[in-house]
Design an enzyme around this catalytic site. Structure first.
Site, PDB file in Angstrom:
ATOM      1  N   ARG A 134      -6.714 -11.032  -8.040  1.00 59.56           N
ATOM      2  CA  ARG A 134      -6.852  -9.591  -8.263  1.00 59.56           C
ATOM      3  C   ARG A 134      -7.983  -9.335  -9.236  1.00 59.56           C
ATOM      4  NH1 ARG A 134      -1.152  -9.085 -10.748  1.00 59.56           N
ATOM      5  NH2 ARG A 134      -1.940 -11.106 -11.381  1.00 59.56           N
ATOM      6  N   GLU A 135      -8.660  -8.224  -9.054  1.00 59.72           N
ATOM      7  CA  GLU A 135      -9.680  -7.854 -10.025  1.00 59.72           C
ATOM      8  C   GLU A 135      -8.977  -7.525 -11.339  1.00 59.72           C
ATOM      9  OE1 GLU A 135     -12.390  -4.905  -8.611  1.00 59.72           O
ATOM     10  OE2 GLU A 135     -12.618  -5.942  -6.714  1.00 59.72           O
ATOM     11  N   ASN A 195      -2.098  -8.774   2.010  1.00 53.23           N
ATOM     12  CA  ASN A 195      -2.641  -7.514   1.493  1.00 53.23           C
ATOM     13  C   ASN A 195      -2.045  -6.298   2.193  1.00 53.23           C
ATOM     14  OD1 ASN A 195      -4.110  -8.644  -0.500  1.00 53.23           O
ATOM     15  ND2 ASN A 195      -6.105  -8.410   0.454  1.00 53.23           N
ATOM     16  N   LEU A 210       5.372  -1.911  -7.700  1.00 49.04           N
ATOM     17  CA  LEU A 210       6.256  -0.815  -7.319  1.00 49.04           C
ATOM     18  C   LEU A 210       5.905   0.468  -8.070  1.00 49.04           C
ATOM     19  CD1 LEU A 210       9.880  -2.313  -7.122  1.00 49.04           C
ATOM     20  CD2 LEU A 210       8.433  -1.587  -5.237  1.00 49.04           C
ATOM     21  N   GLY A 254       1.378   5.912  -7.531  1.00 48.45           N
ATOM     22  CA  GLY A 254       0.039   6.210  -8.027  1.00 48.45           C
ATOM     23  C   GLY A 254      -0.690   7.176  -7.114  1.00 48.45           C
ATOM     24  N   CYS A 293     -10.329  -4.428  -1.491  1.00 49.71           N
ATOM     25  CA  CYS A 293      -9.571  -5.243  -0.522  1.00 49.71           C
ATOM     26  C   CYS A 293      -8.578  -4.479   0.337  1.00 49.71           C
ATOM     27  CB  CYS A 293      -8.835  -6.353  -1.259  1.00 49.71           C
ATOM     28  SG  CYS A 293      -9.950  -7.573  -1.940  1.00 49.71           S
ATOM     29  N   LYS A 343      -9.976  -2.074   3.042  1.00 50.09           N
ATOM     30  CA  LYS A 343     -10.747  -2.826   4.047  1.00 50.09           C
ATOM     31  C   LYS A 343      -9.802  -3.669   4.917  1.00 50.09           C
ATOM     32  CE  LYS A 343     -13.320  -6.453   2.562  1.00 50.09           C
ATOM     33  NZ  LYS A 343     -13.417  -7.749   3.153  1.00 50.09           N
ATOM     34  N   LYS A 388      -8.534   0.971 -10.461  1.00 47.15           N
ATOM     35  CA  LYS A 388      -7.355   0.612 -11.251  1.00 47.15           C
ATOM     36  C   LYS A 388      -7.852   0.254 -12.647  1.00 47.15           C
ATOM     37  CE  LYS A 388      -7.242  -4.325 -10.313  1.00 47.15           C
ATOM     38  NZ  LYS A 388      -6.467  -5.479  -9.890  1.00 47.15           N
TER      39      LYS A 388
HETATM   40  C1  UDX Z   1      -5.715  -7.021  -4.121  1.00 44.80           C
HETATM   41  C2  UDX Z   1      -4.592  -8.075  -3.986  1.00 44.80           C
HETATM   42  O1  UDX Z   1      -3.591  -7.833  -4.981  1.00 44.80           O
HETATM   43  C3  UDX Z   1      -5.181  -9.458  -4.174  1.00 44.80           C
HETATM   44  O2  UDX Z   1      -4.150 -10.443  -3.962  1.00 44.80           O
HETATM   45  C4  UDX Z   1      -6.287  -9.660  -3.154  1.00 44.80           C
HETATM   46  O3  UDX Z   1      -6.890 -10.925  -3.335  1.00 44.80           O
HETATM   47  C5  UDX Z   1      -7.335  -8.566  -3.275  1.00 44.80           C
HETATM   48  O4  UDX Z   1      -6.722  -7.286  -3.162  1.00 44.80           O
HETATM   49  P1  UDX Z   1      -7.112  -5.887  -6.105  1.00 44.80           P
HETATM   50  O5  UDX Z   1      -7.893  -5.176  -5.051  1.00 44.80           O
HETATM   51  O6  UDX Z   1      -7.839  -6.500  -7.252  1.00 44.80           O
HETATM   52  O7  UDX Z   1      -6.246  -7.089  -5.447  1.00 44.80           O
HETATM   53  O8  UDX Z   1      -6.089  -4.833  -6.690  1.00 44.80           O
HETATM   54  P2  UDX Z   1      -4.516  -4.716  -6.926  1.00 44.80           P
HETATM   55  O9  UDX Z   1      -4.186  -5.012  -8.321  1.00 44.80           O
HETATM   56  O10 UDX Z   1      -3.748  -5.422  -5.878  1.00 44.80           O
HETATM   57  O11 UDX Z   1      -4.358  -3.136  -6.719  1.00 44.80           O
HETATM   58  C6  UDX Z   1      -4.663  -2.511  -5.464  1.00 44.80           C
HETATM   59  C7  UDX Z   1      -4.469  -1.021  -5.544  1.00 44.80           C
HETATM   60  O12 UDX Z   1      -3.078  -0.694  -5.620  1.00 44.80           O
HETATM   61  C8  UDX Z   1      -5.113  -0.348  -6.760  1.00 44.80           C
HETATM   62  O13 UDX Z   1      -5.691   0.878  -6.364  1.00 44.80           O
HETATM   63  C9  UDX Z   1      -3.949  -0.160  -7.714  1.00 44.80           C
HETATM   64  O14 UDX Z   1      -4.139   0.883  -8.630  1.00 44.80           O
HETATM   65  C10 UDX Z   1      -2.830   0.144  -6.742  1.00 44.80           C
HETATM   66  N1  UDX Z   1      -1.485  -0.176  -7.279  1.00 44.80           N
HETATM   67  C11 UDX Z   1      -1.149  -1.466  -7.573  1.00 44.80           C
HETATM   68  C12 UDX Z   1      -0.549   0.849  -7.449  1.00 44.80           C
HETATM   69  O15 UDX Z   1      -0.828   2.038  -7.172  1.00 44.80           O
HETATM   70  N2  UDX Z   1       0.696   0.517  -7.905  1.00 44.80           N
HETATM   71  C13 UDX Z   1       1.057  -0.766  -8.194  1.00 44.80           C
HETATM   72  O16 UDX Z   1       2.233  -0.979  -8.582  1.00 44.80           O
HETATM   73  C14 UDX Z   1       0.106  -1.793  -8.022  1.00 44.80           C
END
Ligand code: UDX
Length: 451
Positions: free
Chosen positions: A158-159, A212, A254, A257, A264, A267, A329
């Site tokens: 994750r980023e 994903n 959970l 938002g 990711c 896409k 995020k």
């Molecule tokens: C994601 C996957 O988690 C990771 O395993 C994959 O390799 C790449 O895609 P990332 O894009 O970095 O990682 O973001 P992530 O932390 O997963 O969040 C994705 C989106 O969901 C964000 O917009 C975040 O704000 C949102 N989110 C996440 C929520 O709204 N609520 C949550 O509880 C968790």
């Protein structure tokens, strides 16, 4: 453990993290990028992306002599000690979403074109980018080499926690139709002691999408549930806590938002839909997951409209709004597919005047001045300046600093005391004590907002 000679092509989030982390596991790593200026910065130890621990790891591994940066994949081939050939080539180039939701593989193709014929016999080519099912087979076709194996090794980092995720993964997935090559790639990670799934190439490729899209579905479900909470007078925080204790569900991922975004999930959900379409499978669940997310952005705009005008159809024309958080995020400076920016665009279309603040853009990069606007949203230097004269303050990204802002100062800056917290991160009681009205998502006692 055997230290291997590893070449990584592409120094974006995944490539740079992969290179630095593999070096820290003891391998000799050469990272290549076509962007000369970026390679120059990396050689000076300047890392463009905000990623905890990454700049330190790059500096440490570079001075340990295990990590080198070169311009172009061709140069990487000749950059190992004593001129010995790379044993493993990681493809970490972008695979953006092209027309119709299909991943665009031109960058992968161009690397193969450039170095495919030069690879030493026995080299393993590893795909780390998320690519459509069948890409390993397609890469092998492009390579036209029976002595070079292709392996799919999707990355789940994750980023914002890339280094931590890479070095402490839940699992390592390695897929290939050549099991010997798959095992050699899995051995690169042996020191991590993570569960390892060895499979065929197509299953490894599908696994990344499956993960994903499941995460996206979990979030769309939670966001829909938050809306239902508003309508029936329930509380989403209590509901998710309660269901999260069920080990089959889990507490993670959970939080409601403004919708999921980033480089990711949007896409990958579209790409998997495309994979399903081409396999003549109508993936309704996935389509609903995406539609729910699109609707979530509009739902936030409806909330703002109701909170500010008191009417579901009220006008936002010339209404000044402060937007706190613009990245997709917290913990990153990444704006790709940011729900905050999508909501900003909808608000602007509705006539609102926007001022933004995001802690990721307070300082400029590499000595440059910080940006003055992002995607047409003018930036203020801090949250209080953004809130000056605003008719509502929107919290769009879950930066921890928003929890601890001095909200009583914000209360003196705003024109009207409304805070719309799309991440449910600021304590409503704190806001009330500061004289502000809190509006969150799916919270008990805050009323409903019908679409
Ligand atoms: C994601 C996957 O988690 C990771 O395993 C994959 O390799 C790449 O895609 P990332 O894009 O970095 O990682 O973001 P992530 O932390 O997963 O969040 C994705 C989106 O969901 C964000 O917009 C975040 O704000 C949102 N989110 C996440 C929520 O709204 N609520 C949550 O509880 C968790």
């Amino acid at each position: 453990m055997f230290a291997r000679r590893v070449m990584v092509v592409g120094t974006g989030y995944v490539g740079l993290t992969t290179g630095a982390c593999l070096a820290s596991l003891g391998h000799e790593v050469v990272c290549a990028d076509i962007d000369e200026a970026k390679v120059g910065r990396l050689r000076r130890g300047v890392v463009d992306i905000v990623e905890p621990g990454l700049a330190e790891l790059v500096a440490e591994q570079t001075s340990a002599g295990r990590l080198t940066f070169v311009v172009g994949a061709g140069a990487a081939l000749a950059a190992f000690e004593d001129g010995r050939p790379a044993e493993v080539l990681f493809l970490c180039v972008p695979t953006p979403m092209g027309a119709g939701g299909v991943a665009d593989l031109r960058a992968v193709e161009s690397v193969i074109e450039e170095v495919g014929a030069e690879l030493a016999a026995g080299t393993v080519v590893v795909n780390k980018s998320t690519v459509p099912v069948g890409t390993a087979a397609r890469t092998a076709e492009l390579l036209e080499r029976t002595d070079v194996a292709v392996v799919s090794n999707p990355e789940f980092l994750r980023e914002g926690s890339a280094v931590k995720d890479f070095l402490g993964p839940d699992r390592i997935v390695v897929g290939s139709d050549n099991q010997d090559a798959a095992e050699r790639v899995a051995a690169l990670y042996a020191r991590l002691g993570a569960p390892t799934v060895l499979t065929d190439a197509a299953s490894a490729e599908l696994m990344k999408y499956a993960a994903n899209c499941f995460l996206a579905m979990k979030l769309s479900y939670v966001n829909a549930m938050a809306e239902l909470c508003e309508r029936v007078g329930a509380d989403i925080g209590d509901v998710t806590e309660g269901i999260g204790y069920d080990r089959r569900i889990g507490q993670a991922f959970l939080s409601p938002g403004p919708g999921w975004g980033g480089s990711c999930l949007p896409k990958d959900t579209h790409a998997l839909l495309q994979v399903a379409d081409s396999a003549d499978f109508e993936f309704r669940l996935l389509r609903a997951t995406i539609d729910t997310n699109t609707r979530q952005r509009q739902r936030i705009v409806d909330k703002v409209r109701l909170a500010v005008t008191g009417k579901r159809t009220g006008s936002l024309s010339r209404v000044r709004l402060a937007l706190l958080g613009l990245t997709f995020k917290a913990g990153t400076d990444d704006l790709r597919d940011s729900p905050a920016l999508a909501i900003a665009a909808l608000l602007r279309q509705a006539g609102a005047e926007l001022v933004g603040f995001d802690p990721a853009f307070v300082e400029g990069k590499d000595g440059a001045a910080p940006p003055t606007e992002i995607d047409g949203v003018p930036l203020a230097a801090d949250a209080v300046s953004a809130a000056q004269g605003a008719e509502a303050v929107l919290v769009l990204t879950e930066w921890p600093m928003f929890r601890t802002l001095d909200w009583s100062v914000i209360a003196t800056a705003v024109k009207r005391p409304i805070v719309i917290d799309t991440r449910n991160i600021v304590d409503p009681a704190t806001l009330r004590r500061a004289g502000l009205t809190a509006v969150g998502l799916g919270r008990r006692g805050e009323g409903d907002v019908a679409a």
